[in-house]
Design an enzyme around this catalytic site. Sequence first.
Site, short mmCIF file in Angstrom:
data_model
loop_
_atom_site.label_atom_id
_atom_site.label_comp_id
_atom_site.label_asym_id
_atom_site.label_seq_id
_atom_site.Cartn_x
_atom_site.Cartn_y
_atom_site.Cartn_z
CG HIS A 95 -1.83 -1.16 1.23
ND1 HIS A 95 -3.16 -1.01 1.93
CD2 HIS A 95 -2.22 -1.97 0.42
CE1 HIS A 95 -3.87 -2.08 1.86
NE2 HIS A 95 -3.15 -2.72 0.79
CD GLU A 114 -1.75 3.90 3.49
OE1 GLU A 114 -1.27 3.33 2.30
OE2 GLU A 114 -2.71 4.21 3.69
CB CYS A 117 -6.20 -0.54 5.33
SG CYS A 117 -4.86 -1.07 5.07
CB CYS A 145 -1.61 1.63 6.34
SG CYS A 145 -1.41 0.86 4.65
#
Length: 156
Positions: free
Chosen positions: A58, A60, A88, A91
Amino acid sequence: MDQPLPGSDEYWMAAALERAALAAQRLEVPVGAVVVLAGEIIGEGWNQPISGDDPTAHAEVVALRDAARRIGNYRLVDADLYVTIEPCMMCVGAMVHARIRRLIFGATEPKAGAVVSQLRALELPHLNHQIEYQGGVLADQCSEQIRAFFRSRRQK
């Protein structure tokens, strides 16, 4: 839109939006992130789970990894993370482990957002590190970037 003032939350979010555009060019969901420390970007990332065959890639996490490599430390004390969409749970966990000082996100994520939408994960009392957070920075631009991406996918 007026140019955001250098160093402002809007300025750094605009940088995250640029990284999200890179994800879209690669047919990834357009989420972008930058890690900022002492007025400089020390890490950048955009969604790469499809192209990288990595479910943890992701924006992040990619940005946190980049920042940690650049400074030579997995602890990113006093750093701020700017991300175009509410993070999410995975993360959020990565941010806590990295000791991010502050999270700033653009649009909320009603399905999987773990900061305000579905969970308030950063407020869990058992966490050994607390992160300040603010949502809604350039939220309209962040939301539109995602909407446009999925609109384009549906038309194909």
